[in-house]
Motif scaffolding. Structure first.
Motif, PDB file in Angstrom:
ATOM      1  N   TYR A 235       5.614   2.622   2.475  1.00 33.66           N
ATOM      2  CA  TYR A 235       6.182   3.464   3.515  1.00 33.66           C
ATOM      3  C   TYR A 235       6.444   4.844   2.923  1.00 33.66           C
ATOM      4  O   TYR A 235       7.113   4.976   1.889  1.00 33.66           O
TER       5      TYR A 235
ATOM      6  N   ARG B 231       6.909  10.799   9.838  1.00 33.14           N
ATOM      7  CA  ARG B 231       7.193   9.655   8.984  1.00 33.14           C
ATOM      8  C   ARG B 231       7.660   8.448   9.804  1.00 33.14           C
ATOM      9  O   ARG B 231       7.302   7.302   9.513  1.00 33.14           O
TER      10      ARG B 231
ATOM     11  N   GLN C  21       3.520   3.519   9.251  1.00 28.79           N
ATOM     12  CA  GLN C  21       3.904   2.173   8.848  1.00 28.79           C
ATOM     13  C   GLN C  21       3.109   1.742   7.622  1.00 28.79           C
ATOM     14  O   GLN C  21       1.993   2.217   7.393  1.00 28.79           O
ATOM     15  N   ARG C  22       3.690   0.868   6.850  1.00 23.19           N
ATOM     16  CA  ARG C  22       2.972   0.318   5.709  1.00 23.19           C
ATOM     17  C   ARG C  22       1.809  -0.516   6.212  1.00 23.19           C
ATOM     18  O   ARG C  22       1.935  -1.263   7.188  1.00 23.19           O
TER      19      ARG C  22
END
Length: 375
Positions: free
Chosen positions: A224, A288, A292-293
């Motif tokens: 992230y 940001r 998402q990861r």
């Protein structure tokens, strides 16, 4: 001591191989530097005029038979007369200098150091024209016209592009790649429906058929991010909005433009930006809080509307074109305009664009990504 140069030959039909031929500086028609003026020199001039050959400055000076600083069909005719032994009634005056800032010339440099970059691929992708920079970072392009997207790409550098304007003398700056600078795509794309008015922005520049309403790309984050990312689009042409009319880019009546919608950029299905004018090096913040990861979906969507029937240009076809990756590659973008139909059908703005790069200060990007286009 004779000065040695380098002759670069590249195909105008794609990213073909490059042949390097050592040459000696000549004069008076001795383009290949072999000490005489003959049919071989005329052959090189023919290739230059057809756009398949890039000459160095000393070779251009040798081919400039009429001394006007340009290589034209007149120079070829004068050289043919010289080789054929035909006397000239009015020989051209000597001393002309080659204009290195002409509309079809430019230079590519390293953004950080300002040093010229040799061997860079400079292209007008939708024309299939590709040349290489010489040892001093310089290039010349054949048969160029304003309004098209000019791209530059090299190994270990992010691509650069510019919309060609009258006057020439282009300078393109390339930034070295790093974990914080990743290229997502290095192809040229035409979005829209192949229907646009002759007064649409850049209507005369579109050579490729549209490949759908939108462009989609998935990229992956390994973690992230701690900060916003920045998406950079190399160049955009063809947007038809009231704003692009006011900027002098579109010649349409304002009532015929896409009134409430520019080019849209989506991140994970959320609209994050609308672009209403054409330009180069366009920055779009990737918030940001939307990232998402793992996989993240990016979509670029051209404007749509319904409207009254208007005259239009129809190109047909459904397939796009892209120049294959070179190192990390480069990507360009341009825009056109589809006219509304009288039967209420949806009309899509026709655009072109060139490269997509992401700046990632937190170094969370993975190299892998995939793309798709379509309605």
């Amino acid at each position: 001591m004779l000065k040695r140069g380098l002759l670069l030959v590249s195909s105008c039909l794609g990213l073909g191989g490059v042949l390097a031929v050592p040459v000696l500086a000549g004069g008076g028609g001795d383009v290949n530097g072999d000490g005489r003026t003959d049919k071989a020199d005329i052959g090189l001039v023919n290739e230059y005029l057809s756009g398949t050959l890039l000459l160095q400055d000393n070779q251009i000076a040798a081919a400039d038979a009429d001394g006007d600083g340009k290589i034209t069909g007149t120079d070829r005719e004068l050289l043919e007369r010289r080789v054929g032994g035909i006397a000239l009634k009015n020989p051209p005056k000597s001393g002309g200098k080659v204009n290195l800032q002409s509309a079809d010339s430019g230079v590519v440099v390293d953004q950080a150091t300002g040093q010229p970059l040799a061997g860079v691929e400079v292209a007008i992708p939708d024309e299939g024209i590709v040349v290489k920079t010489d040892s001093e970072g310089r290039f010349r392009l054949p048969n160029t016209e304003p309004g098209k997207i000019l791209t530059a790409k090299a190994s270990n550098y992010a691509p650069s592009s510019v919309t060609m304007q009258k006057g020439g003398g282009f300078q393109l700056q390339l930034q070295q790649l790093s974990p914080r600078l990743q290229v997502l795509d290095d192809n040229l794309y035409h979005l829209g429906d192949n229907n646009y008015d002759q007064f649409s922005a850049n209507a005369g520049q579109f050579q490729l058929p549209a490949q759908g309403r939108d462009y989609r790309r998935t990229f992956t984050l390994s973690k992230y991010p701690s900060r916003d990312l920045t998406l950079r689009i190399g160049s955009i042409i063809g947007i038809d909005t009231p704003q692009s009319v006011a900027a002098g880019q579109s010649k349409l009546p304002i009532s015929n433009t896409f009134q409430d919608s520019g080019l849209k950029v989506f991140l994970n299905n959320q609209l994050i930006k609308q672009l209403f004018v054409n330009g180069d090096n366009i920055a779009v913040v990737l918030p940001r809080w939307l990232l998402q990861r793992g996989n993240n979906d990016l979509r670029i969507e051209t404007a749509s509307s319904t409207g009254s029937g208007r005259s239009m240009i129809s190109l047909g076809g459904s397939r796009g074109f892209g120049l294959g990756g070179f190192g990390m590659g480069g990507f360009g973008f341009g825009v056109g305009r589809g006219m509304g139909s009288s039967d209420g059908r949806v009309d899509y703005d026709d655009i072109e664009f060139a490269h997509i790069v992401i700046e990632d200060p937190s170094n969370s990007l993975n190299a892998g990504s995939r793309s798709s286009q379509g309605y």
